[in-house]
Design an enzyme around this catalytic site. Structure first.
Site, PDB file in Angstrom:
ATOM      1  CG  HIS A 144      -1.881  -1.072   1.331  1.00 16.89           C
ATOM      2  ND1 HIS A 144      -3.234  -0.843   1.237  1.00 16.89           N
ATOM      3  CD2 HIS A 144      -1.731  -2.413   1.512  1.00 16.89           C
ATOM      4  CE1 HIS A 144      -3.880  -1.995   1.359  1.00 16.89           C
ATOM      5  NE2 HIS A 144      -2.987  -2.965   1.525  1.00 16.89           N
ATOM      6  CE  LYS A 163      -6.018  -6.679  -3.656  1.00 17.31           C
ATOM      7  NZ  LYS A 163      -5.527  -5.801  -2.599  1.00 17.31           N
ATOM      8  CG  HIS A 183      -9.339  -4.416  -1.477  1.00 24.93           C
ATOM      9  ND1 HIS A 183     -10.323  -4.192  -0.543  1.00 24.93           N
ATOM     10  CD2 HIS A 183      -8.198  -4.624  -0.769  1.00 24.93           C
ATOM     11  CE1 HIS A 183      -9.806  -4.267   0.673  1.00 24.93           C
ATOM     12  NE2 HIS A 183      -8.512  -4.527   0.559  1.00 24.93           N
ATOM     13  CG  HIS A 203      -8.896  -8.166   0.166  1.00 19.25           C
ATOM     14  ND1 HIS A 203      -8.140  -7.596   1.170  1.00 19.25           N
ATOM     15  CD2 HIS A 203     -10.129  -8.337   0.697  1.00 19.25           C
ATOM     16  CE1 HIS A 203      -8.889  -7.439   2.247  1.00 19.25           C
ATOM     17  NE2 HIS A 203     -10.110  -7.885   1.980  1.00 19.25           N
ATOM     18  CG  HIS A 237      -4.548 -10.712   2.898  1.00 21.10           C
ATOM     19  ND1 HIS A 237      -5.747 -10.893   2.260  1.00 21.10           N
ATOM     20  CD2 HIS A 237      -4.305  -9.379   2.849  1.00 21.10           C
ATOM     21  CE1 HIS A 237      -6.206  -9.743   1.841  1.00 21.10           C
ATOM     22  NE2 HIS A 237      -5.345  -8.804   2.181  1.00 21.10           N
ATOM     23  CG  HIS A 285     -10.177  -2.984   6.077  1.00 22.81           C
ATOM     24  ND1 HIS A 285     -10.142  -3.073   4.702  1.00 22.81           N
ATOM     25  CD2 HIS A 285      -9.161  -3.762   6.526  1.00 22.81           C
ATOM     26  CE1 HIS A 285      -9.168  -3.890   4.345  1.00 22.81           C
ATOM     27  NE2 HIS A 285      -8.555  -4.310   5.432  1.00 22.81           N
TER      28      HIS A 285
END
Length: 571
Positions: free
Chosen positions: A140, A221, A223, A250, A276, A324
């Site tokens: 990030h 990406k 997310h 993600h 993750h 978040h």
């Protein structure tokens, strides 16, 4: 006249050789030198009264194309491909050869193209370990100061997304839109690391995704905070297939738009990198870890859960709330955070790494992870598994070479392969960019001695600049000449999609770094993850969160003490 040296004497002068063993830091990991590519009796050593002098180890009149710009003598290379001793030759910023350097006129066995001449600099690698520069694929870009922390830890390539401490960046590794991609490529041009940006992949139509790739993104990406629906997954993968870039994902923690099996169905056998993969950092609760058994999935971990310790669960709640954009006073936000934190799956993650079923390691920098601890957390995990599970079944001999090679691959060659960077970085082999890290064995995994970018020292342990010699305290990791001025751009790479080079806009950004297109990202599978290609049949109990691989319950105790920790960072 010949002289025989015992092993201790030889290692003291020339570094360890075939059959010698040494410990990595204060871990339980012991390596054994598998082979020695130098020549006994003709070793290159620099210094007063030593070998690398004119007419001795240094040649005169050799063709410039065969003379090295830099030689690292007698280094112990630790790479996914093996653990061996060699001279490492660098020419024009790239690894020229591994083997025996010197003067072929007077020395036996000099490797072609490894002549030491008047244009050759030397780094004494005797007694030092050499690894490839690390690659962190989960950045990030919250703050530019991350680059200094990363390179000081031995990480030389950063791949991720963001635009600074924006709310979106704090949560998601995306640089959204062509304008932001252009500005971030210009901004990161000043950082002494290789950089690749991930555009936002969350869109159910392809137009906005392809635009980001043409602007210079190196991948996309997906997310959950932007909505990782099956439709978005499919659209993003279709664009990636057309442009030969990687997609990182993600998945949907709340299972609102589908469960793990729905996302797997949306992958439709196409290559994807799952971030993750255990799920504490985000993903289908509680069973995203199932994807470790999918042949098209390239799984990675982020370092907050690495390894499982007595503190892991407690520290995660606050990190989740901040990153978040959650309100701990709202029951629904608290439930969202708590759904991710499961001791059973975190414990299983340790074991899956040791089995080679999770292939990569990364940070999740300033968004629950620590950018300067990718290397350290990798070796802490390896140490924990060595202590709890013993030697790997495939080991041959009284050492941990297979485990060491497996774990070093997790932050070097495997992320390079996954994201199409492997032509440039990720391993210690001829032709690659000379992004190299030298370690004292006692400090391996904690504090690099020297970090080279493109063949030039960019970061190093350095003492007081006003001292008469380089070593007086305080000795700290400090920027060196490779991190300064125009040398920075000449020794670093900006990775972009091939479409960006074809479009031509990126060439107008005024970047000093060399532009390199990622390639070979599609059609990959777990089989391509070096020493980390295990494909167990995965099961997760939705009530107890117990994880099984091929029917075996994956369980381990949390660690109360770790190596490479406080004793290394008192100052």
């Amino acid at each position: 006249m010949s002289r025989t040296l015992d092993r201790r004497q030889y290692a003291q002068i020339y570094g360890p050789t075939t059959g010698d063993r040494l410990r990595l830091g204060d871990t339980a990991l012991v390596l054994e030198v598998e082979r020695d590519l130098t020549t006994y009796g003709d070793e290159c050593v620099f210094g007063g009264g030593k070998v690398l002098r004119d007419g001795m180890g240094q040649a005169a009149g050799a063709p410039p194309a065969q003379v090295l710009d830099l030689v690292i003598t007698n280094a112990l290379v630790v790479d996914h491909a093996g653990i061996f001793k060699a001279d490492v030759g660098v020419r024009a910023g790239r690894i020229a050869a591994l083997g025996k350097a010197g003067n072929p006129g007077v020395m036996a066995g000099v490797t072609p193209g490894m002549i030491v001449g008047p244009g050759t600099e030397v780094i004494a690698g005797e007694g030092l370990i050499l690894t490839a520069g690390g690659i962190d694929t989960h950045i990030h870009f919250v703050s530019p100061q991350q680059a200094a922390e990363a390179i000081a830890s031995g990480v030389t390539t950063l791949l991720g997304g963001g635009t600074g401490p924006a709310t979106g960046t704090n949560a998601t590794t995306c640089t959204p839109g062509a304008w932001n991609v252009a500005r971030m490529l210009q901004a990161t041009d000043a950082l002494p690391v290789n950089v690749g940006l991930l555009g936002k992949g969350n869109a159910s139509s392809p137009e906005g995704l392809a635009e980001q790739l043409r602007a210079g993104a190196a991948g996309l990406k997906l997310h959950e905070d932007w909505g990782t629906t099956p439709a978005a997954i499919d659209a993003c993968l279709r664009v990636a297939e057309a442009h030969d870039v990687q997609v990182a994902i993600h998945t949907d923690t709340l299972n609102e738009s589908g469960c793990a099996e729905d996302s797997i169905a949306a992958f439709a056998g196409r290559t994807i990198h799952t971030f993750h993969t255990e799920g504490a950092g985000g993903g289908h609760a509680p069973d995203i870890i199932r994807v470790c058994g999918e042949p098209n999935v390239l799984p990675s971990s982020t370092n907050p859960t690495r390894p499982f310790t007595v503190n892991t669960l407690d520290e995660h709640l606050d990190m989740l709330v901040v990153c978040h954009h959650l309100d701990p006073s709202l029951p629904e936000d608290l439930a969202f955070a708590e759904s991710r934190i499961r001791g059973e799956t975190i414990a299983a993650e340790d074991v899956l790494h040791d089995l080679g079923a999770i292939s990569m390691m990364s940070s999740d920098s300033q968004a629950m992870g620590r950018v300067g601890e990718v290397v350290t957390r990798t070796w802490q995990t390896a140490d924990k598994m060595r202590r709890q599970r013993g030697r790997l079944p495939g080991e041959r001999g009284d050492h941990d070479n297979l485990r060491i090679r497996r774990y070093v691959a997790k932050y070097t060659v495997n992320p390079a392969v996954a994201h199409g960077l492997a032509d440039e970085v990720g391993s210690v082999e001829p032709g690659k960019l000379a992004d190299l890290v030298l370690w004292r064995p006692a400090f391996f995994g904690a504090k690099p001695e020297l970090v080279l970018k493109g063949g030039l020292i960019a970061w190093a342990q350095m003492g007081d600049a006003n001292a008469s010699i380089p070593t007086p305290q305080p000795v700290l990791a400090r920027p060196m000449f490779g991190a300064l001025g125009r040398a920075l751009g000449a020794t670093c790479v900006a990775f972009v999609a091939g479409a960006a080079l074809e479009d031509g806009a990126v060439q107008g950004y005024g970047l000093s770094k060399r532009l390199v297109a990622v390639r070979g990202c599609r059609g990959l599978g777990k089989r391509d993850m070096r020493l980390n290609d295990a494909l167990p049949r995965m099961e997760v109990d939705p009530e107890t969160y117990e994880v099984r691989a091929d029917g075996e319950l994956l369980r381990c105790e949390p660690a109360a003490r770790l190596p490479l920790a406080q004793r290394y960072f008192l100052f």
